[in-house]
Write a protein that holds these residues in place. Structure first.
Motif, PDB file in Angstrom:
ATOM      1  N   THR A  86      38.621  36.092  24.707  1.00 44.53           N
ATOM      2  CA  THR A  86      37.315  36.505  24.185  1.00 44.53           C
ATOM      3  C   THR A  86      36.358  36.936  25.287  1.00 44.53           C
ATOM      4  N   CYS A  92      38.283  36.467  19.946  1.00 47.89           N
ATOM      5  CA  CYS A  92      38.800  37.830  20.118  1.00 47.89           C
ATOM      6  C   CYS A  92      39.735  38.108  18.940  1.00 47.89           C
ATOM      7  N   TYR A  93      39.529  39.239  18.280  1.00 46.19           N
ATOM      8  CA  TYR A  93      40.390  39.617  17.154  1.00 46.19           C
ATOM      9  C   TYR A  93      41.226  40.820  17.570  1.00 46.19           C
ATOM     10  N   TRP A  94      42.518  40.780  17.258  1.00 45.20           N
ATOM     11  CA  TRP A  94      43.397  41.931  17.465  1.00 45.20           C
ATOM     12  C   TRP A  94      44.261  42.102  16.228  1.00 45.20           C
ATOM     13  N   ASN A 110      48.220  40.166  13.108  1.00 47.65           N
ATOM     14  CA  ASN A 110      46.874  40.034  13.667  1.00 47.65           C
ATOM     15  C   ASN A 110      46.631  38.592  14.080  1.00 47.65           C
ATOM     16  N   ASP A 111      45.530  38.374  14.829  1.00 45.30           N
ATOM     17  CA  ASP A 111      45.212  37.017  15.247  1.00 45.30           C
ATOM     18  C   ASP A 111      43.778  36.989  15.770  1.00 45.30           C
ATOM     19  N   ASN A 112      43.192  35.784  15.750  1.00 43.92           N
ATOM     20  CA  ASN A 112      41.913  35.480  16.383  1.00 43.92           C
ATOM     21  C   ASN A 112      42.225  34.517  17.518  1.00 43.92           C
ATOM     22  N   THR A 129      41.082  46.129  18.249  1.00 47.22           N
ATOM     23  CA  THR A 129      40.585  45.017  19.046  1.00 47.22           C
ATOM     24  C   THR A 129      39.081  44.890  18.867  1.00 47.22           C
ATOM     25  N   CYS A 132      37.091  41.350  22.590  1.00 42.72           N
ATOM     26  CA  CYS A 132      38.108  40.924  23.569  1.00 42.72           C
ATOM     27  C   CYS A 132      37.783  41.459  24.950  1.00 42.72           C
TER      28      CYS A 132
END
Length: 139
Positions: A86, A92-94, A110-112, A129, A132
């Motif tokens: 982050t 942080c999201y991707w 996806n993930d945080n 993104t 991030c």
């Protein structure tokens, strides 16, 4: 008759035997010839420029900084990317996406995250993104 031949030989000698000429040696004449100028030859040489770092950086990028969607193969090169996580207070999201429609069905994965992460993206996918630190290609 001998006297006649002898007289002719002496007379043919010009100034006669034993006489000196009153004139000294003649003047020296120097002749200078002008040479034609040599033709001018012009040679054109085309050198190839050494590749620069800028030239090597053309094409898809190998880093991503800032929020956004990137088309793999056009905006970024396919491969594995990593981030330190982050860039601030929120996670942080991707996301790896099939397309850029924004629909839930477009999400491949996806993930945080808050810490370091790696994601492998493939040609034709989209990578999204948000919040991030920069992503850098590592493989």
């Amino acid at each position: 008759m001998i006297a006649l031949v002898f007289g002719i030989v002496i007379g043919a000698g010009g100034s006669g035997a034993g006489t000196k000429s009153a004139a000294g040696p003649g003047p020296t004449v120097t002749v200078t010839e002008e040479a034609e100028p040599a033709p001018t030859v012009t040679e054109t040489v085309t050198a190839e420029a050494e590749p620069t770092q800028e030239a090597e950086e053309t094409g898809p990028a190998t880093t991503m900084s800032g929020d956004g969607q990137y088309l793999v193969g056009e905006d970024i090169k396919p491969g594995t990317y990593k981030t330190a996580g982050t860039d601030g207070g929120f996670a942080c999201y991707w996301a790896r996406l099939r397309n850029a429609t924004g629909e839930f069905s477009a999400i491949i994965a996806n993930d945080n995250i808050t810490g370091p992460a790696r994601v492998t993206v493939k040609q034709g996918e989209y990578f999204e993104t948000k919040r991030c630190q920069p992503w850098k290609r590592v493989g």
